[in-house]
Enzyme design. Sequence first.
Site, PDB file in Angstrom:
ATOM      1  N   ASP A 455       5.085  24.211   5.404  1.00 46.64           N
ATOM      2  CA  ASP A 455       6.332  24.954   5.207  1.00 46.64           C
ATOM      3  C   ASP A 455       6.126  25.949   4.075  1.00 46.64           C
ATOM      4  O   ASP A 455       5.207  25.794   3.272  1.00 46.64           O
ATOM      5  CB  ASP A 455       7.458  23.997   4.773  1.00 46.64           C
ATOM      6  CG  ASP A 455       8.096  23.304   5.968  1.00 46.64           C
ATOM      7  OD1 ASP A 455       7.867  23.745   7.083  1.00 46.64           O
ATOM      8  OD2 ASP A 455       8.811  22.314   5.758  1.00 46.64           O
ATOM      9  N   ASP A 761      12.367  18.544  11.737  1.00 49.27           N
ATOM     10  CA  ASP A 761      10.903  18.507  11.596  1.00 49.27           C
ATOM     11  C   ASP A 761      10.325  17.178  12.086  1.00 49.27           C
ATOM     12  O   ASP A 761       9.109  17.034  12.220  1.00 49.27           O
ATOM     13  CB  ASP A 761      10.501  18.697  10.118  1.00 49.27           C
ATOM     14  CG  ASP A 761      10.717  20.121   9.645  1.00 49.27           C
ATOM     15  OD1 ASP A 761      10.564  21.031  10.474  1.00 49.27           O
ATOM     16  OD2 ASP A 761      11.055  20.315   8.474  1.00 49.27           O
TER      17      ASP A 761
END
EC number: 7.2.2.10
Length: 1016
Positions: A455, A761
Amino acid sequence: MESYLNENFDVKAKHSSEEALEKWRNLCGVVKNPKRRFRFTANLSKRYEAAAMRRTNQEKLRIAVLVSKAAFQFISGVSPSDYTVPEEVKSAGFNICADELGSIVETHDVKKLNFHGGVNGLSDKLKTSPTEGLSTTDSSHLSQRQNLFGINKFAESQPKSFLIFLWEALQDMTLMILAVCAFVSLIVGIATEGWPRGSHDGLGIAASILLVVFVTATSDYRQSLQFRDLDKEKKKITVHVTRSGFRQKMSIYELLPGDVVHLGIGDQVPADGLFLSGFSVVIDESSLTGESEPVMVNAENPFLLSGTKVQDGSCKMMVTTVGMRTQWGKLMATLTEGGDDETPLQVKLNGVATIIGKIGLFFAVVTFAVLVQGMFMRKVSLGSQWIWSGDEALELLEYFAIAVTIVVVAVPEGLPLAVTLSLAFAMKKMMNDKALVRHLAACETMGSATTICSDKTGTLTTNHMTVVKSCICMSVQDVANRGSTLQTEIPESALKLLIQSIFNNTGGEVVVNKHGKTEILGSPTETAILELGLSLGGEFQEERKSCRLVKVEPFNSTKKRMGVVIELEEGGGSLLRAHTKGASEIVLAACDKVVNSSGDVVPLDEESFNYLNVTINDFANEALRTLCLAYMDLDSFSADEPIPASGFTLVGIVGIKDPVRPGVKESVELCRRAGITVRMVTGDNINTAKAIARECGILTDDGLAIEGPVFREKSQEELLELIPKIQVMARSSPMDKHTLVKQLRTTFDEVVAVTGDGTNDAPALHEADIGLAMGIAGTEVAKESADVIILDDNFSTIVTVAKWGRSVYVNIQKFVQFQLTVNVVALVVNFSSACLTGSAPLTAVQLLWVNMIMDTLGALALATEPPNNELMKRLPVGRRGNFITNAMWRNILGQSVYQFVVIWFLQAKGKSVFGLDGPDSTLMLNTLIFNCFVFCQVFNEISSREMEEINVFKGILDNYVFVVVIGATVFFQIIIIEFLGTFASTTPLTLVQWMFSIFIGFLGMPIAAGLKTIPV
């Protein structure tokens, strides 16, 4: 060997099938101590029990839902249930007991809930407030509540004491047989030779067994303490709770019935409870019931069950039942006994131990047969085969003890346990480096990682956000440190709209804490925007009280925006207004009007649209996160409808600065040198992503940056060409991330580590070989799906995890190389000697000492080596690398041949070389052989610190455990030779013989260095 292991002893690092776990267990033969060997493997029977419990829960809830539906229809015709408050509950000031509370939520009993006056009635009976929460002014009241309703902890098995580990170490079958041999030897020896002379052999074996048991138990107990510390760390889960009117963070284990808990997307419901207020709450109950269909929770269906996950929405709940009174508590108590899956290396080394164990057992049987046959032939030649003396019985017993001890040495029980030791050591150290390992296998898998999908926000950047630029009313301004002056430059009507949007359309909150200070709660993005609202002169509580929330649609990474509908009192009537906020190009595309520099609403023409687009790109090119804020007035709206997707009026654009973390660029470069590709996967604007990726060193000139919508439209053939070049994926959805990870793992055979913080996620974290969740920004759902939690959310910590992973892998390879060398030499020496001379040079006591050097002490020394920077200069092992490499076989065979030649030379020529004669010459020679053998292992242990490098002394003093083990081994060897001869069948050696033994051991080091120059 490798192909046999891959076929029979191969399990996945994650999500192994029950059949695969059963298969390798059934193939494990020659297990000396099952309790110890399988201590760190999954308890499959407990897992089956947990699965059955889930099915029962599913059936219970299905029936409860049917009953509650029927109750809704017939509620008016049902007489209230008879319920009497127990006296102890009444005397404590409450009007409902724990069992009654538990039955309401667990069985979704609407009838009982209504009988008790609904949620508000229950809060009165529990002496709590739905708005203020529990009162904390009287601590004795809280402890009384805890005594009556229980604590929010589930029952766990008591930690094992040191005595239990001692007892389990004694369960070794070979040690038990040796103990019997020692006892018989003691009885026969005393009967034939008297006390104390006849007791020496028996007492020597008994003392050796006790020493082995004590050292083994100590090592195992230390491991258990390390795992216990890690378990405590895993359980540090906090939630937001309102007590005495103040919102605060609190451990879930401190929750009590009556507490008011705030839940958002990705949170785990910490206890059974009832919905108080909230919007769009969707609960995933699969962890409790196995049912994948999500459940809507609202005022009509207010039941929230412990252990379930908030999939969407946000709400406040009132806790009703805690700990073991909940179904989740009972399920968790069973699940924890099920244990973690065994790691691939543990299983593979169980396979190695099984193969070598079978070979060792064969050699032991043949050695015993040869020794007995030699003795019998000797007696036949003397004609005394029918006459047996006590000495001959003792000799026969000694042969049996040697055979059993060969099995002790040959079965490398310590191999799979060395994996656990190394992993426990690494996990403890990684905890200090801000990485919490949730699954053992992640440690070793991370060492093989070839790709990291990271990320951006909070991992590569600091996650400390501030609004530094804005475009409000079509005017671009620098915002940093000038909120009050900016306030005067914005038209009053537009300022009012902006503040209304900021304070109502937010997942954060501005509260006054118990010390009277203003505190902003929420994600870093929300905090930055709320700070802007406060600097513009806004009052959060006043703004919230001036309108009524009709609907809330929380932010999610699929829509990439959030929205609210509010009802305002305006001009004597009510007005419905929708506010939206999110990814700038998505919100801008939903707008057809804009607030101009005069504060008037005007149509969004092409010129204005292009101007705003350029502004967004300019902000993004400065590495700023961009968000648009917009609104629209509605004629009518129902809470069941979705918030409109278009027709909005743009109020402004904000540019949020989130600086790159210090050290990230160096860490990315380190990964590149180590053969690990770093890819950035983010939901941000592509220009922002590219700017940050260049700053971090991720995006190179030949790399590709792509947007999620473009990526997902590509065909499989196009993906095959694109994926190797992708370095940045912007505006990605969770499914884009999942697709990328799956393609990398399956099509490109990469070992993939993925970072994630949000609920969405979870699929990618689950799919990846190693899921890395963020400890600060991560939701409970993300942490639950992850294998490692990065406690400081820092990319550099991920690189540290990779380094430790490589260290674990290499350390276990070193130990396997060392132990297999000892195995081979000890087996061949005793077997060949028994066949050719009719006696074994190494006695049972000596072999037990060698076993301890190579097993427990060897594992301590080699499996706990700290990582060095050289590890990150090698290419990763990847998915297909052999564990026992050609270089290891070269080193094992080379050392084995050298040691065997030396010992065989001493057996054949030792007496003449050292001029040994007389009745003690054989004892003296066997002592010399034993001493040379042990020193060969000591120096081989030092050589095993590096499998390819010549310099094995580099950093040796950094590992104090290694130095202590080597020092202790040499010290006790001197004691055994010089002072414990009567028990260990040794005799003191001369200085020359000591120097010779040390020289022979040391000579193994240049030979090992020479072997490393041979290419394989």
